[in-house]
Scaffold this active site. Structure first.
Site, PDB file in Angstrom:
ATOM      1  N   HIS A 174       0.833  -1.192   0.000  1.00  0.00           N
ATOM      2  CA  HIS A 174       0.000   0.000   0.000  1.00  0.00           C
ATOM      3  C   HIS A 174       0.875   1.252   0.000  1.00  0.00           C
ATOM      4  CE1 HIS A 174      -3.601  -2.215   0.232  1.00  0.00           C
ATOM      5  NE2 HIS A 174      -3.389  -2.702   1.432  1.00  0.00           N
ATOM      6  N   LYS A 567     -13.373   4.069   8.647  1.00  0.00           N
ATOM      7  CA  LYS A 567     -13.935   5.059   7.732  1.00  0.00           C
ATOM      8  C   LYS A 567     -15.464   4.953   7.673  1.00  0.00           C
ATOM      9  CE  LYS A 567     -13.025   4.558   3.308  1.00  0.00           C
ATOM     10  NZ  LYS A 567     -14.257   4.581   2.504  1.00  0.00           N
TER      11      LYS A 567
END
Length: 904
Positions: A174, A567
Site C-alpha cells: 500500500h 472510515k
C-alpha cells in the site's frame, strides 16, 4: 498575512540560545543529541556548498521561527513563521522543503541509531538474579512470557503452547512509503557510516574517514530527486520488499530464535535440541493483491513468486556454503553416520566431477563435503538444472537433519545445534518460497465473473484474468510447495456465497485439478463485522471447507479490516465493533472445536488500526489469539520495524511475547472481566461516537469539502505505489475513497482526524471522570485506544489545522472538527495524567516534540502551495495547476510523511 519584515530578525546569539534550549528541553540523550547535531552540521555544509549562504540562511530563518512558534508561545511567532514561508520564491521554497525533508531523514536515522545503541547496551547487561538461570531480560520478551506461563499453567502446558507459537506478518505494498528506494538506500549507507563513526577512535583517521563519507552521502541524499518520476510497477514493489529480506530478515530471524532459546535454556542452548520452534512465517500481498489494482495480473503474481524463490534459494545456498566451510571436522574424530555417507555417495554418483572437486577441497572432512554438496543442490534448484535439484524444501530439511544427527552422535553437538540448527530454522521459516504469497480480490469481481461464465456468452478479459490466477496458484504450488501460495482473501465478504464462489471459479479454471485453497473471508464494514459469526457458521458446512479443515486439523483463518470499518463508523465505534466481532468469532470457534487464526488488517497509521502491536495483542478478547498472531505490515512500517537487524529482533520478540502471554489465564481473565465490567461504558461510547462521526461525514457536501481542505486530490498525483488511490474517477462520496488516502490526507493537513474523531464526545457522554480513569487503568481495550489517540493528537497542530480548514469555506464543518479536537484532547490528558499529551510515554513524547516544529515548516510551505493551487482552480475554472506549485506541494507531502513517520 503580515509581511515577514514586520518582525525583527533574531541575532545569531539569540538563535543559538533558542535552538539549544529547544533541544535540551526535549530530554534527548547526549549520544543522540551529538548525532543529530553532527548530521545537521553536515547537512548545513552541503546546503552552503550547493546553494550558498543564502539558502542556508533561509532554511535557518524558517527553522528558528517554527521553533519559536512551537516552544515559546512568542507573540506573533507563528505569523512570522508563516510569513517567512510565504516570502520565498517558489524555487526557493522548493529547496527549503527539500532541506527539511533531508533533515527528517537524518533525525529519523539518529533516532533509530539511538534505539539500536540502547538495545545493545541492554543486551550487554548482566544476568538477572531471577533464580531461573536465565539471562537478564525486560518484561516484554518471550522468555519472560514463558516464565509467567509456566507459573500459571505448568511446565508441560507452557512447552506445548510455545511449540504452537506463530507470528505471521504479511507485507503489503500500500502506498504509504513516500521515500524513493534510492533515498532509503542512501539512508542505510549513512546508518553504516554512523556505526563506523561510533566505533572509531575519537579524532582518529577512521573517524575522519567516516565523517568525510557521511558528508558525501548526505550530498547524495540532497542531490537525489526526492519524488519518483513515475509510479512503481507491482514488480518494482516486490523487489523493494525483497531488500528487507536480503539485508535483514533472512539472517535475523534465526538469531531471534537463538536468543530466545539462550534466555530459556542458558548454557544448554546450542549443545542440545532447542525448545524454540521456527515460529515466524512471512506472508506477502505484494504481487498478489489485485483488489482495486488492475496492474496486478496473473503474470505479475507468477513473477513475484519467482523473484522471492530466487532470493531465498540464493540465501540458502550462501548460508550452506558458509557454514559448510566451517565444518572442518576430521572423520577420525567425527565419523559420519551411515545416512550421511549415503547422502555423499548418491551425490557423487549423480555429480562425479563436482564431487571430485569437493573431495579435493575437503579431504577426510565428510560433514563439510556433504553440506557443500547440499549448497550445490540448492543452486541446481534455483537454476532448474543439474542432476540433483530439490523438488521441495522438505527434502533439504531431511538432509540437514541427517547431518545434524550425525554430528550429534559423533559428539560434535555444538556444531549440530549451532550453525546447522540455524540452517534448519531458515528452511523451516522460509522454505523455497521466502514469502507465503496471498491473493486478494473483491467479492464483486468474483460475482461478475461467475455471471459471465454461467451465461454461456463470451467472457471478458477481466474474467479470463480471474481464471488465470487459479492456474498460476496451481503452478506455484507444484514448483514450490503448498506454503508458497494458496491463501485467497475475499475482500468485502458479505455472505457465505462470496467464499463458495472462489471454489466455483477455481473449477471453471482447472476442472477437478484445482489447487489447494485456503479461502479467507475479509470482514471490513461495520455491518459485515456484525454478520461475521453467522456467515462463518454457514461457510464451514460447505464441502470444500470441510475437506480442507479436515486436512489441516480443523484450522480456519478469518481476516478483519480495520481501515474501512473506521472510515465506515469512526475510529471509536470501529474499535469496539472489532472487539465484539472477535469475541463472538472466537467463542463460536471454541465451541465448534476450530483452531482459529484471526488475521488483522492493521495499517501503520492510527486511523487504520496502527499503533504498538504488542499492546494491541494483549487487549484482544479471550481465545482470539491462542498463540497465533497475523497482521498486515504496510509501507513505511515495514522498514521501520524490519529494516534494521537489532530493531527487527526486538520487535519480533515483543510481538511473540505478547502473542504467547495473551492466552495466559491471568490475561484472559483481565480482558474478559474488564469487558463485562465496562460494557455499559462501551455501549454509550459506541452510540455517541458514531452519531458524532456521522454528523460530520454525512453532512451535505462533506466529500467535496474534504477534498478541498486536505491535499487529497494532489496525493493521487504522487508516484507512491502501483495501486490507484480511489475506486472511480472522482470522489463524490466517502465510499469512493480508499482508506489509505483518507488517512493520509488528514495526516498531511495535521488534523489526523481519522485516528480520534468522536472519542471526546464518547467520553463526555460517559461523563464520570473517576469511572473512566479506572477503566483506562483496568480495561486494556480502552487503554490501547486512548494511548493511540494520544499519539495521534500529539502529531496534530491546531494552528495549522485551522489554516487547512479555512480553505473549505464551511465554518460549520470546521467548527465541528475543532470542537471535537479540543474535547478529545481535554479528556485524553485527563485520563492519561499530567498537563500535556504523552507525558506518560516520555520517549515517544520526545520523538514527536523533536520533529513537530520542523514538520510545521513543511506544513506552512504546503499550505502556500495548496492556496495557490486552489486559487488557480477558481480563476481558471479548474482547468489546470501551476506545475511549480504542484511540485512544491508534492515535495512537502513527502517531507511531512518523513517527519510524522506513520502517515497512511
Amino acid at each position: 498575512m503580515t509581511p515577514a519584515h514586520d518582525f525583527p530578525e533574531p541575532t545569531n546569539t539569540e538563535a543559538i540560545r533558542v535552538i539549544g534550549r529547544f533541544e535540551a528541553g526535549r530530554g534527548i540523550p547526549d549520544a543522540m543529541r551529538s548525532d543529530v547535531r553532527m548530521l545537521g552540521m553536515l547537512l548545513g555544509q552541503v546546503l552552503r556548498e550547493a546553494g550558498g549562504d543564502e539558502l542556508f540562511d533561509d532554511v535557518e530563518r524558517l527553522r528558528l521561527a517554527t521553533i519559536q512558534a512551537y516552544d515559546e508561545e512568542t507573540s506573533g511567532a507563528f505569523e512570522r513563521a508563516a510569513s517567512i514561508a510565504e516570502s520565498f520564491t517558489v524555487a526557493r521554497a522548493d529547496e527549503v522543503a527539500r532541506a527539511f525533508t533531508c533533515y527528517f531523514h537524518l533525525v529519523n536515522l539518529a533516532e533509530e541509531h539511538q534505539r539500536v545503541r540502547v538495545l545493545r547496551e541492554r543486551a550487554g547487561q548482566p544476568a538477572s538474579s531471577s533464580g531461573s538461570g536465565t539471562p537478564g531480560r525486560t518484561a516484554d520478551t518471550v522468555a519472560t512470557a514463558y516464565a509467567q506461563l509456566r507459573t500459571e499453567v505448568g511446565d508441560e502446558e507452557a512447552r506445548r503452547r510455545l511449540a504452537g507459537l506463530r507470528f505471521h506478518p504479511v507485507f503489503t505494498a500500500h502506498p504509504t512509503e513516500a521515500r524513493r528506494r534510492a533515498v532509503s538506500s542512501s539512508i542505510r549507507r549513512l546508518s553504516e557510516l554512523l556505526t563506523q563513526h561510533d566505533a572509531a577512535s575519537e579524532g582518529g583517521a577512521e573517524q575522519h574517514r567516516a565523517h568525510r563519507r557521511m558528508l558525501e552521502e548526505i550530498e547524495t541524499l540532497w542531490r537525489t530527486a526526492p519524488l519518483r518520476s513515475q509510479k512503481p510497477s507491482p514488480t518494482d514493489e516486490v523487489r523493494t520488499v525483497m531488500g528487507v529480506f536480503d539485508e535483514t530478515l533472512f539472517t535475523t530471524v534465526p538469531h531471534v530464535y537463538r536468543r530466545i532459546d539462550d534466555a530459556l535454556r542458558g548454557e544448554d542452548s546450542g549443545s542440545s535440541a532447542p525448545i524454540v520452534p521456527a515460529f515466524v512465517r512471512i506472508g506477502s500481498w505484494v504481487g498478489g493483491d489485485r483488489d482495486g489494482n488492475p496492474f496486478v495480473t496473473a503474470s505479475v503474481t507468477r513473477e513475484a513468486s519467482q523473484i522471492a524463490a530466487d532470493h531465498v534459494l540464493r540465501g540458502l545456498e550462501r548460508a550452506l556454503d558458509r557454514i559448510g566451510r566451517t565444518l572442518t571436522l576430521a572423520a577420525d574424530d567425527t565419523p559420519p553416520s551411515a545416512e550421511v555417507t549415503s547422502l555423499w555417495e548418491r551425490f557423487a554418483a549423480a555429480e562425479p566431477e563436482v564431487a571430485a572437486e569437493l573431495a579435493t577441497r575437503s579431504p577426510d572432512e565428510p560433514h563439510r563435503r556433504v553440506l557443500l554438496s547440499l549448497a550445490r543442490r540448492v543452486a541446481a534448484t534455483r537454476h532448474g538444472d543439474g542432476a540433483q535439484p530439490y523438488s521441495r524444501p522438505e527434502e533439504l530439511l531431511a538432509d540437514l537433519r541427517a547431518v545434524q544427527s550425525s554430528l550429534a552422535d559423533a559428539g560434535a553437538k555444538r556444531h549440530a545445534f549451532g550453525g546447522v540448527q540455524h540452517l534448519i530454522w531458515q528452511v523451516e521459516t522460509y522454505g523455497f518460497h521466502l514469502t507465503e504469497l496471498e491473493v486478494r480480490q473483491h467479492s464483486q469481481v468474483h460475482a461478475k465473473a461467475l455471471a459471465e461464465l454461467e451465461s454461456g456468452e463470451a467472457v471478458s478479459a477481466q474474467t479470463e484474468e480471474v481464471l488465470e490466477v487459479f492456474r498460476v496458484i496451481a503452478e506455484i504450488q507444484r514448483d514450490r510447495g503448498l506454503r508458497a501460495a494458496g491463501r485467497y482473501v475475499v475482500s468485502f465478504t458479505q455472505a457465505a456465497s462470496d467464499l463458495a464462489n472462489v471454489h466455483r471459479l477455481a473449477r471453471h479454471a482447472l476442472g477437478d485439478d484445482v489447487p489447494v485453497l485456503d479461502v479467507v473471508p475479509l470482514f471490513e464494514t461495520f455491518a459485515d463485522l456484525q454478520a461475521a459469526p453467522e456467515i462463518l457458521a454457514e461457510v464451514v458446512t460447505f464441502p470444500e471447507f470441510r475437506e480442507r479443515m479436515a486436512a489441516t486439523g480443523n484450522r480456519l483463518e478469518v481476516m478483519l479490516g480495520y481501515s474501512d470499518s473506521s472510515k465506515d463508523v469512526g475510529p471509536v465505534a470501529a474499535n469496539l465493533a472489532l472487539y465484539e466481532a472477535q469475541e463472538k468469532i472466537a467463542r463460536w470457534a471454541q465451541e465448534s472445536e476450530i483452531e482459529l487464526t484471526l488475521f488483522h488488517g492493521r495499517g501503520g497509521a492510527l486511523g487504520r488500526g496502527g499503533g504498538p502491536a504488542n499492546s494491541a495483542i494483549l487487549a484482544q478478547p479471550p481465545h482470539s489469539v491462542d498463540g497465533r498472531f497475523k497482521l498486515t505490515e504496510q509501507g513505511e512500517v515495514i522498514f521501520a520495524r524490519y529494516g534494521e537487524p537489532a530493531i527487527a529482533m526486538r520487535h519480533i520478540d515483543q510481538v511473540a511475547a505478547a502473542t504467547l502471554l495473551a492466552s495466559s489465564p491471568s490475561e484472559e481473565q483481565r480482558t474478559s472481566s474488564a469487558a463485562a465490567r465496562y460494557a455499559e461504558v462501551a455501549a454509550i461510547m459506541d452510540s455517541t461516537s458514531r452519531a458524532r462521526f456521522f454528523s460530520l461525514v454525512k453532512a451535505d457536501g462533506f466529500a467535496s469539502w474534504f477534498a478541498t481542505v486536505t491535499p487529497m486530490e494532489e496525493i493521487g498525483l504522487l508516484a507512491l505505489g502501483s495501486r490507484p488511490a480511489r475506486r472511480g474517477l472522482s470522489v463524490e462520496s466517502l465510499e469512493d475513497l480508499r482508506a489509505i488516502p483518507w488517512v493520509f490526507a488528514w495526516t498531511q493537513a495535521r488534523i489526523n482526524l481519522a485516528g480520534w474523531f468522536g472519542l471526546g464526545t464518547a467520553l463526555e457522554a460517559v461523563g464520570d471522570a473517576e469511572l473512566l480513569t479506572e477503566a483506562y487503568r483496568e480495561w486494556p481495550l480502552l487503554r490501547t485506544m486512548i494511548d493511540n489517540v494520544a499519539m495521534s493528537l500529539a502529531k496534530t497542530d491546531e494552528r495549522i489545522a485551522r489554516q487547512y480548514l479555512a480553505l473549505g469555506d464551511r465554518d460549520d464543518l470546521a467548527t465541528l472538527v475543532l470542537d471535537e479536537l479540543a474535547l478529545t484532547r481535554e479528556w485524553v490528558i485527563r485520563l492519561t495524567g499530567g498537563k500535556g499529551l504523552l507525558e506518560n510515554k516520555p520517549v515517544l513524547q520526545r520523538a514527536v516534540e523533536l520533529r513537530s516544529p520542523y514538520v510545521d515548516a513543511l506544513s506552512l510551505l504546503q499550505l502556500r502551495a495548496l492556496r495557490a493551487l486552489r486559487s488557480a482552480d477558481e480563476t481558471a475554472g479548474g482547468s489546470g495547476a501551476d506545475a511549480e506549485q504542484q511540485r512544491l506541494l508534492l515535495l512537502s507531502v513527502s517531507g511531512v510523511a518523513a517527519g510524522l513517520q506513520n502517515t497512511g
